[in-house]
Design a protein around this motif. Sequence first.
Motif, PDB file in Angstrom:
ATOM      1  N   LEU A 123      -4.970  -6.635  -0.008  1.00 14.61           N
ATOM      2  CA  LEU A 123      -3.981  -5.565   0.087  1.00 14.61           C
ATOM      3  C   LEU A 123      -3.085  -5.762   1.303  1.00 14.61           C
ATOM      4  O   LEU A 123      -1.854  -5.616   1.223  1.00 14.61           O
ATOM      5  CB  LEU A 123      -4.682  -4.202   0.148  1.00 14.61           C
ATOM      6  CG  LEU A 123      -3.752  -2.980   0.267  1.00 14.61           C
ATOM      7  CD1 LEU A 123      -2.808  -2.905  -0.935  1.00 14.61           C
ATOM      8  CD2 LEU A 123      -4.577  -1.691   0.382  1.00 14.61           C
ATOM      9  N   THR A 126      -0.632  -8.593   0.726  1.00 13.37           N
ATOM     10  CA  THR A 126       0.436  -8.180  -0.181  1.00 13.37           C
ATOM     11  C   THR A 126       1.456  -7.319   0.554  1.00 13.37           C
ATOM     12  O   THR A 126       2.676  -7.488   0.392  1.00 13.37           O
ATOM     13  CB  THR A 126      -0.148  -7.397  -1.368  1.00 13.37           C
ATOM     14  OG1 THR A 126      -1.124  -8.199  -2.027  1.00 13.37           O
ATOM     15  CG2 THR A 126       0.941  -7.028  -2.356  1.00 13.37           C
ATOM     16  N   THR A 156      -3.105 -13.029  -7.594  1.00 12.30           N
ATOM     17  CA  THR A 156      -3.300 -11.589  -7.383  1.00 12.30           C
ATOM     18  C   THR A 156      -2.160 -11.003  -6.560  1.00 12.30           C
ATOM     19  O   THR A 156      -1.633  -9.928  -6.880  1.00 12.30           O
ATOM     20  CB  THR A 156      -4.644 -11.333  -6.677  1.00 12.30           C
ATOM     21  OG1 THR A 156      -5.703 -11.893  -7.457  1.00 12.30           O
ATOM     22  CG2 THR A 156      -4.891  -9.846  -6.489  1.00 12.30           C
ATOM     23  N   GLU A 159       0.917 -10.689  -8.695  1.00  5.91           N
ATOM     24  CA  GLU A 159       0.839  -9.533  -9.595  1.00  5.91           C
ATOM     25  C   GLU A 159       1.118  -8.236  -8.854  1.00  5.91           C
ATOM     26  O   GLU A 159       1.813  -7.346  -9.359  1.00  5.91           O
ATOM     27  CB  GLU A 159      -0.547  -9.488 -10.253  1.00  5.91           C
ATOM     28  CG  GLU A 159      -0.788 -10.601 -11.255  1.00  5.91           C
ATOM     29  CD  GLU A 159      -2.223 -10.646 -11.737  1.00  5.91           C
ATOM     30  OE1 GLU A 159      -3.011  -9.746 -11.336  1.00  5.91           O
ATOM     31  OE2 GLU A 159      -2.582 -11.565 -12.501  1.00  5.91           O
ATOM     32  N   GLU A 160       0.578  -8.116  -7.628  1.00 10.84           N
ATOM     33  CA  GLU A 160       0.800  -6.908  -6.829  1.00 10.84           C
ATOM     34  C   GLU A 160       2.258  -6.785  -6.404  1.00 10.84           C
ATOM     35  O   GLU A 160       2.808  -5.684  -6.329  1.00 10.84           O
ATOM     36  CB  GLU A 160      -0.108  -6.920  -5.592  1.00 10.84           C
ATOM     37  CG  GLU A 160      -1.587  -6.800  -5.898  1.00 10.84           C
ATOM     38  CD  GLU A 160      -1.956  -5.421  -6.413  1.00 10.84           C
ATOM     39  OE1 GLU A 160      -1.274  -4.434  -6.053  1.00 10.84           O
ATOM     40  OE2 GLU A 160      -2.914  -5.326  -7.209  1.00 10.84           O
ATOM     41  N   LYS A 162       4.726  -7.828  -8.128  1.00 11.40           N
ATOM     42  CA  LYS A 162       5.526  -7.629  -9.336  1.00 11.40           C
ATOM     43  C   LYS A 162       6.819  -8.450  -9.301  1.00 11.40           C
ATOM     44  O   LYS A 162       7.865  -8.035  -9.830  1.00 11.40           O
ATOM     45  CB  LYS A 162       5.831  -6.145  -9.544  1.00 11.40           C
ATOM     46  CG  LYS A 162       4.591  -5.272  -9.694  1.00 11.40           C
ATOM     47  CD  LYS A 162       4.966  -3.864 -10.019  1.00 11.40           C
ATOM     48  CE  LYS A 162       3.776  -2.929 -10.151  1.00 11.40           C
ATOM     49  NZ  LYS A 162       2.467  -3.457 -10.266  1.00 11.40           N
TER      50      LYS A 162
END
Length: 691
Positions: A123, A126, A156, A159-160, A162
Amino acid sequence: MELDDIITDGKHITQLRTVLVKSMGENGADKLINNILELIQELPSAEEGSQNRHGLLLGYIQSGKTFAFTTAIALAADNGYRLFIILTSNNLILYNQTIDERLKQDLQSIEVEGKDSWEQKILMMTQTLKDPKGVLVLVTTKNTAILYKLEQTLRTIQEELKMGLPIALIIDDEADEGGLDTNTRRRSVNPLIEAGPTFSAIEEIRRLVPNHVRLQVTATPQALFLQDSGHESRPGFTVLLEPGADYVGSEQFFALKQEIDMIYENDDENELEERKSKIIRRIDQHDIHMMIEQEGDSIPDSLRDALLTFYIGATIKIVDEPSTRFSFLCHISARKADHDKISQIINKYIGVLRKSLIDYVDNNITSEDIYYLEKIYTDIISTYEDGISLGTIINELRESIIKTDISVINSSTTYQPTYSGKYNIFIGGTKIARGVTIKNLIVTYYGRQPKVTNMDTMLQHARMYGYRKNHMDVTRLFITEEIEKRFTVIYESEKALRDLIKRYPNENYRSIIINNTVRATRNNVLNKFSIGYYVSGKNYLQRYPYYNKSDIDKTTKNIDAILEDYPTTGIKTEEKEVDIEILIDILNNIHSVPRTFSLWNDKKIISALELMKTGNITRGLLIVSRNRNIGSKDKFGALLPPGYKAKASREYPTLFIFKVTGENWNGKPFWIPAITFPDTKDKYTFVFNLS
């Protein structure tokens, strides 16, 4: 990027410069930053994106390459790059050294995450990339399982986000190790064989980050330059990383006599050769055999002398610098059992030496070891100019020898070299070579001697190189005579290659000098059918001349002008001696029809001559012949005069140059060359990629 557009005073480089100044001073810091600016100019701007450029940052062994790519990260981050992926060696010592001692400490405002933190911090990573000012550095080993884990982490994050990942700088540290396709040779025979697993994993990450620049970093580029043209692992540009003023490298140990005056200015050549000889000490090959093959724990004379040299040299320095700790390296084998045996031999001898010191200082009993100490003391004092008595050394050593720490470092150990003693003795093989810095190393005992050595591997074993100028007065290198010869070949090859890169930094052709005991690199990473050799004493004839009417006039006239003072037929050999530049000038006007697997290659022949020139072969022989009537379907070997092998020089390259009439071609006269490389006693060979 254009130099005028590069931000050179941004937050990240300003913070890093403070760290650099503490480590290498104002001048050293500015020199490194300016050097890396050459690299930044090769990068596309973050806004325009990348065409997936790939280049090489070529340093020296232990010259500060990690500082260099840390500086590259800081400058690139200030200029819009926000994602960096660092591929380090699978050697955990090197990995930990890179991430803990350099990146996390030096990059103060940049998030640096290693392989053990990705899952927990997904997290945070990202969010860093969502932040327009955020910069993320991901550090991984070149281990297939860890690379797969990195791939999943990047997926991952993507994807986070976008959206696609931002432009990345992928830094492949020690790029010639781990990252190359180890199945290249097998695949050249059978294309159905898959690429090596580590190479495939790295390529998958590169596909996942389609907008990136790949920067290879190494001091041993032999395998990289011998990849096929256009291959993912062959650098498209090269930036030379110049070491700092206190760097000690191969020239201080292995420069040829005629080159020493270029290294130490204003010194007498004989004195310089003597100075060089005082650094190197000989190991009898029997001593290595005795330790590895024979039973028992007797110490050979050369290892005893090396240990005594270490103790005296380190003690001299400790008297002046009480808090400094010094190191000794023993590397004679890759086998762990041999490391354990050598540790036993050294441990036993140190016990014997300690008893001799106690007997001498406390009881005035003189043993054989005290006489050996006196002999070694005389040797060390010949290069240590400040003066210190043997008595002072012996008294200090009698008290301090108990502070000796012996460490075996090989594949069974995961820790880095530690310096718990005043005297630190390291025993190991491959794991203590590439990328691992040994602090204050003053004595190296190196006896690893296979029948044929890989140049890049052996050069990475040279842990005696580095920023050690302050301790060169007590530095010694113990090696066999054959190993010294091999290191000298490697030095000559490395120097010639770097000189060639300086002249032609972005050319696609590179040649490597080897000989019959030193090859360029391991065979499994090279295309079996793409590697060519120019061998000492062999003749190479251009068999596919370019003779198009519209282009041949100019080159023929150019060569005519160069050769106007040369007679039509051959003359005595000694009268044909010319500057090697004349040979190069002629060949620059020679053009061949491209043939992928023809040994004659215009640029590679010139490259070989350029390498010879940097290696102090500055003369050549020229044999000119005109009015040769040979057709395109005739055997070109007929051009060579009878006894041409005897006419060729053994010391210099010999260029045979033949002017054909043009009949049975296109009716225009033109020149056809052949070259014979010198047949020296060292039997040097130039190896290159035919593609």
